[in-house]
Design a protein around this motif. Structure first.
Motif, PDB file in Angstrom:
ATOM      1  N   GLN A  19      16.277  19.822 -17.981  1.00 37.41           N
ATOM      2  CA  GLN A  19      15.102  19.574 -18.913  1.00 37.41           C
ATOM      3  C   GLN A  19      15.123  18.162 -19.624  1.00 37.41           C
ATOM      4  OE1 GLN A  19      17.405  22.750 -19.238  1.00 37.41           O
ATOM      5  NE2 GLN A  19      15.565  23.356 -18.026  1.00 37.41           N
ATOM      6  N   SER A  20      15.836  17.192 -19.055  1.00 31.75           N
ATOM      7  CA  SER A  20      15.978  15.787 -19.549  1.00 31.75           C
ATOM      8  C   SER A  20      14.678  15.300 -19.427  1.00 31.75           C
ATOM      9  CB  SER A  20      16.952  15.152 -18.702  1.00 31.75           C
ATOM     10  OG  SER A  20      16.717  13.690 -18.728  1.00 31.75           O
ATOM     11  N   LYS A  21      14.340  14.300 -20.382  1.00 27.21           N
ATOM     12  CA  LYS A  21      12.935  13.663 -20.374  1.00 27.21           C
ATOM     13  C   LYS A  21      12.893  12.639 -19.059  1.00 27.21           C
ATOM     14  CE  LYS A  21      13.512  11.658 -24.867  1.00 27.21           C
ATOM     15  NZ  LYS A  21      14.574  12.391 -25.028  1.00 27.21           N
ATOM     16  N   THR A  22      13.933  11.917 -18.564  1.00 31.54           N
ATOM     17  CA  THR A  22      13.988  11.471 -17.404  1.00 31.54           C
ATOM     18  C   THR A  22      14.382  11.960 -16.143  1.00 31.54           C
ATOM     19  OG1 THR A  22      14.710   9.427 -16.297  1.00 31.54           O
ATOM     20  CG2 THR A  22      16.096  10.187 -18.315  1.00 31.54           C
ATOM     21  N   THR A  23      13.983  11.754 -15.197  1.00 30.26           N
ATOM     22  CA  THR A  23      14.499  12.230 -13.645  1.00 30.26           C
ATOM     23  C   THR A  23      15.725  11.454 -13.162  1.00 30.26           C
ATOM     24  OG1 THR A  23      12.550  11.718 -12.649  1.00 30.26           O
ATOM     25  CG2 THR A  23      12.740  13.889 -13.323  1.00 30.26           C
ATOM     26  N   ASP A  24      15.802  10.078 -13.817  1.00 32.45           N
ATOM     27  CA  ASP A  24      16.552   9.460 -13.066  1.00 32.45           C
ATOM     28  C   ASP A  24      18.066   9.297 -13.870  1.00 32.45           C
ATOM     29  OD1 ASP A  24      18.021   7.214 -12.428  1.00 32.45           O
ATOM     30  OD2 ASP A  24      16.598   5.525 -13.122  1.00 32.45           O
ATOM     31  N   PRO A  25      18.877   9.811 -12.988  1.00 26.90           N
ATOM     32  CA  PRO A  25      20.176  10.095 -13.543  1.00 26.90           C
ATOM     33  C   PRO A  25      20.888   8.821 -14.196  1.00 26.90           C
ATOM     34  CG  PRO A  25      20.404  10.446 -11.296  1.00 26.90           C
ATOM     35  CD  PRO A  25      18.838  10.086 -11.466  1.00 26.90           C
ATOM     36  N   GLY A  26      20.599   7.710 -13.600  1.00 29.86           N
ATOM     37  CA  GLY A  26      21.397   6.738 -14.225  1.00 29.86           C
ATOM     38  C   GLY A  26      20.534   6.139 -15.475  1.00 29.86           C
ATOM     39  N   GLU A  27      19.348   6.482 -15.676  1.00 32.09           N
ATOM     40  CA  GLU A  27      18.703   6.278 -16.841  1.00 32.09           C
ATOM     41  C   GLU A  27      19.193   7.200 -18.028  1.00 32.09           C
ATOM     42  OE1 GLU A  27      14.065   6.352 -18.099  1.00 32.09           O
ATOM     43  OE2 GLU A  27      14.331   5.323 -16.367  1.00 32.09           O
ATOM     44  N   ALA A  28      19.383   8.519 -17.532  1.00 33.02           N
ATOM     45  CA  ALA A  28      19.971   9.394 -18.304  1.00 33.02           C
ATOM     46  C   ALA A  28      21.203   9.345 -19.078  1.00 33.02           C
ATOM     47  CB  ALA A  28      19.994  10.979 -17.928  1.00 33.02           C
ATOM     48  N   THR A  29      22.292   8.839 -18.149  1.00 34.95           N
ATOM     49  CA  THR A  29      23.545   8.341 -18.394  1.00 34.95           C
ATOM     50  C   THR A  29      23.602   7.287 -19.419  1.00 34.95           C
ATOM     51  OG1 THR A  29      24.103   8.997 -16.209  1.00 34.95           O
ATOM     52  CG2 THR A  29      25.802   7.695 -17.378  1.00 34.95           C
ATOM     53  N   ALA A  30      22.666   6.195 -19.068  1.00 39.71           N
ATOM     54  CA  ALA A  30      22.746   4.970 -19.979  1.00 39.71           C
ATOM     55  C   ALA A  30      22.364   5.541 -21.629  1.00 39.71           C
ATOM     56  CB  ALA A  30      22.004   4.001 -19.352  1.00 39.71           C
ATOM     57  N   GLU A  31      21.111   6.385 -21.431  1.00 39.78           N
ATOM     58  CA  GLU A  31      20.719   6.828 -22.805  1.00 39.78           C
ATOM     59  C   GLU A  31      21.730   7.269 -23.518  1.00 39.78           C
ATOM     60  OE1 GLU A  31      17.221   9.593 -22.845  1.00 39.78           O
ATOM     61  OE2 GLU A  31      16.196   7.675 -21.734  1.00 39.78           O
ATOM     62  N   ALA A  32      22.442   8.326 -22.613  1.00 38.88           N
ATOM     63  CA  ALA A  32      23.542   9.311 -23.305  1.00 38.88           C
ATOM     64  C   ALA A  32      24.842   8.266 -23.930  1.00 38.88           C
ATOM     65  CB  ALA A  32      24.254  10.360 -22.493  1.00 38.88           C
ATOM     66  N   LEU A  33      25.126   7.413 -23.086  1.00 40.00           N
ATOM     67  CA  LEU A  33      26.237   6.455 -23.512  1.00 40.00           C
ATOM     68  C   LEU A  33      25.656   5.819 -24.670  1.00 40.00           C
ATOM     69  CD1 LEU A  33      27.575   5.377 -20.031  1.00 40.00           C
ATOM     70  CD2 LEU A  33      28.702   6.775 -21.761  1.00 40.00           C
ATOM     71  N   MET A  34      24.374   5.254 -24.946  1.00 38.16           N
ATOM     72  CA  MET A  34      24.125   4.521 -25.863  1.00 38.16           C
ATOM     73  C   MET A  34      24.160   5.264 -27.107  1.00 38.16           C
ATOM     74  SD  MET A  34      21.743   1.622 -25.827  1.00 38.16           S
ATOM     75  CE  MET A  34      20.353   2.120 -24.890  1.00 38.16           C
ATOM     76  N   GLN A  35      23.784   6.536 -26.951  1.00 38.82           N
ATOM     77  CA  GLN A  35      24.087   7.286 -27.970  1.00 38.82           C
ATOM     78  C   GLN A  35      25.368   7.650 -28.806  1.00 38.82           C
ATOM     79  OE1 GLN A  35      22.482  11.300 -27.627  1.00 38.82           O
ATOM     80  NE2 GLN A  35      22.547  11.930 -29.613  1.00 38.82           N
ATOM     81  N   VAL A  36      26.355   7.626 -27.769  1.00 34.83           N
ATOM     82  CA  VAL A  36      27.632   7.978 -27.983  1.00 34.83           C
ATOM     83  C   VAL A  36      28.012   6.637 -28.764  1.00 34.83           C
ATOM     84  CG1 VAL A  36      30.138   7.913 -27.371  1.00 34.83           C
ATOM     85  CG2 VAL A  36      28.329   9.461 -26.372  1.00 34.83           C
ATOM     86  N   GLU A  37      27.664   5.538 -28.493  1.00 38.21           N
ATOM     87  CA  GLU A  37      28.007   4.109 -28.956  1.00 38.21           C
ATOM     88  C   GLU A  37      27.480   4.003 -30.441  1.00 38.21           C
ATOM     89  OE1 GLU A  37      29.977   1.580 -27.737  1.00 38.21           O
ATOM     90  OE2 GLU A  37      29.642   1.513 -25.545  1.00 38.21           O
ATOM     91  N   ARG A  38      26.286   4.544 -30.612  1.00 37.96           N
ATOM     92  CA  ARG A  38      25.461   4.629 -31.987  1.00 37.96           C
ATOM     93  C   ARG A  38      26.117   5.321 -32.901  1.00 37.96           C
ATOM     94  NH1 ARG A  38      20.447   4.328 -29.683  1.00 37.96           N
ATOM     95  NH2 ARG A  38      20.120   6.489 -29.794  1.00 37.96           N
TER      96      ARG A  38
END
Ligand code: PLZ
Length: 469
Positions: free
Chosen positions: A205-224
């Protein structure tokens, strides 16, 4: 490649081995199970749910036999517990020997050596090329709670970072760490504070279908999140290397390694919850090995003692020894019967056949079920590792979860004598957790039943393209 199955004769200490074939001779549940269930309702708290209301009389290899004589193919292993089979002779022999000596002393009162032996095996085999110590407890939730106690004592910090779709237990702290409200948390709050949740890398159900993009987004959220809480906020970051109850969610490649690095950089204790994924389930002893990571603390339970209650916290010596003497314990922590069972489980893994079997179970299951990805539009994903595999059901147009279809397929399998389980935050995932000793023919039979159930039920309940939640 057929599964290397231990022969039935050597699988059991009972005089008459349980037939390793599916058999449905009554309606499910049968009359005896129904009568026992009625008695249960008069005596037992209704707070316990039940997946399949049949009463089990015997279990061996890949079969559970009920009191009506029905034989179910076991695709549950008691939720990833009896991975070596319900009656592995090495486990039975060790427990029987211990039963003849003593059942309990309380490890905090007088000692016994099997506790040390279990700790030594875990210190050796749990990932991490550093000096380790282990503490034993009884349940998975207790291991999670103790990991947080240890991380707090060692760091002097208190916050805990967990993830979407996480499951860590039903005690008050672990409920707070678990993501799903119903049935786990509803009506049971307030929960201990200081638990914060971040996104994971993978979701249909992720907004993006690109796994690399989803991972980068998730990691950014953890850092924030870490920045927002202050550099000395988090004592521990806790993650399952494959999320179990949340839906058998395999992290995107590199996600766990990136979290490991973030934890190290911020002085956060990285806790890997291998309670469901560990002890050989995925074809390696620990699922973390697939991502080349090691927790500062790794948690095991479930399959560790093949059905007896035992859990473990294994971690860096400097963390494990940061707690004051007397700070850890519990009446039943590392009970001698459970330690004996664990030593039997370790014996069973010694020759590598069970790990090989877990990998063969994956190959066989994928061969049999992956064609459904093209043939049935509601099959959105087949994922997992080794003998920890699942199918996710979604509406092909909207990608909305289809818990109705998963429930119907699950019930269909139960009626045909195959014990499957549903999981997932949205209840739209069917998971397969067969014992690693399951006979090849039994696995094929169970998978054929599941495949036919998926085809039949998806015709009865077709996708509508309409949101049905
Ligand atoms: N961590 C990753 O999977 C238990 C729960 C079943 P306990 N999962 C099965 C239920 O509905 O209660 C689990 C897990 C992970 C922790 C736990 C908790 O382990 O032994 O159930 O306390």
């Amino acid at each position: 490649m057929p599964l290397r199955t231990v022969t039935l004769e050597s699988m059991t200490t009972s005089a008459v081995p349980l037939v390793q074939a599916r058999h449905v001779g009554t309606a499910i549940p049968g009359p005896r199970s129904k009568a026992l269930h009625a008695q249960r309702a008069d005596q037992v708290s209704s707070g316990f749910g039940v997946t399949l209301p049949v009463f089990i009389d015997r279990a061996e290899g890949g079969i559970l036999q009920d009191v009506d004589g029905n034989r179910f193919i076991d695709f549950a292993s008691g939720i990833a517990v009896t991975s070596v089979g319900a009656t592995h002779p090495m486990v039975q022999a060790r427990v029987a020997e211990q039963l003849g000596k003593f059942t309990h002393t309380c490890y905090m009162v007088t000692e016994y050596d099997s506790f040390t032996k279990v700790a030594a095996w875990l210190n050796k085999h749990v990932p991490g090329n550093f000096d380790k110590r282990t503490a034993l407890f009884s349940t998975g939730a207790e291991a999670v709670e103790n990991a947080i106690k240890i991380a707090r004592a060692a760091t002097g910090r208190n916050k805990v970072l967990v993830f979407e779709d996480a499951y860590h237990g039903r005690s008050l702290l672990t409920m707070a760490m678990t993501a799903k409200e119903n049935p786990y948390k509803m009506n049971f709050g307030p929960f201990p504070g200081e638990v914060l949740r971040a996104a994971t890398s993978t979701s249909l159900q992720s907004k993006t279908t690109d796994p690399g993009e989803a991972t980068a987004e998730a990691l950014m959220q953890v850092e924030r999140l870490i920045t927002a809480q202050g550099s000395d906020g988090f004592a521990a970051m806790v993650i399952e290397p494959i999320q179990g109850e949340g839906g058998f969610i395999v992290p995107a490649p590199g996600f766990l390694a990136a979290l490991r690095e973030i934890a190290t950089r911020n002085g956060i204790v990285f806790v890997v919850d291998e309670i469901q994924s560990g002890m050989g389930r995925t074809g390696k002893l620990f699922a973390s090995e697939y991502e080349g990571i090691a927790g500062d603390i790794t948690l095991t339970a479930k399959a560790l003692a093949g059905g007896l209650p035992l859990s473990a916290v294994t971690g860096r010596t400097e963390l494990m020894n940061a707690v004051h003497a007397g700070g850890l314990g519990g009446t039943y922590a590392g009970n001698p019967l459970a330690c004996a069972a664990a030593l039997g489980v370790f014996d069973a893994f010694e020759d590598g056949i069970l790990l090989e079997n877990a990998r063969t179970i994956e190959v066989t299951t994928r061969e049999m079920l992956e064609p459904l990805l093209k043939e049935v539009d509601a099959v959105g994903d087949i994922r997992g590792r080794g003998a920890m595999l699942a199918l996710e059901f979604v509406d092909p147009t909207t990608k909305m979860p289809r818990p109705d279809l998963a429930a119907a397929i699950n019930a269909h399998c139960h009626q045909q004598g195959v014990l499957t389980l549903v999981c997932g935050t949205n209840g739209n995932v069917i998971r397969l957790l067969p014992p690693l000793v399951i006979a090849h023919g039994l696995l094929l039979d169970g998978l054929a039943v599941l495949r036919d159930a998926i085809v039949a039920e998806s015709r009865i309940l077709p996708s509508t393209g309409v949101t049905i939640l």
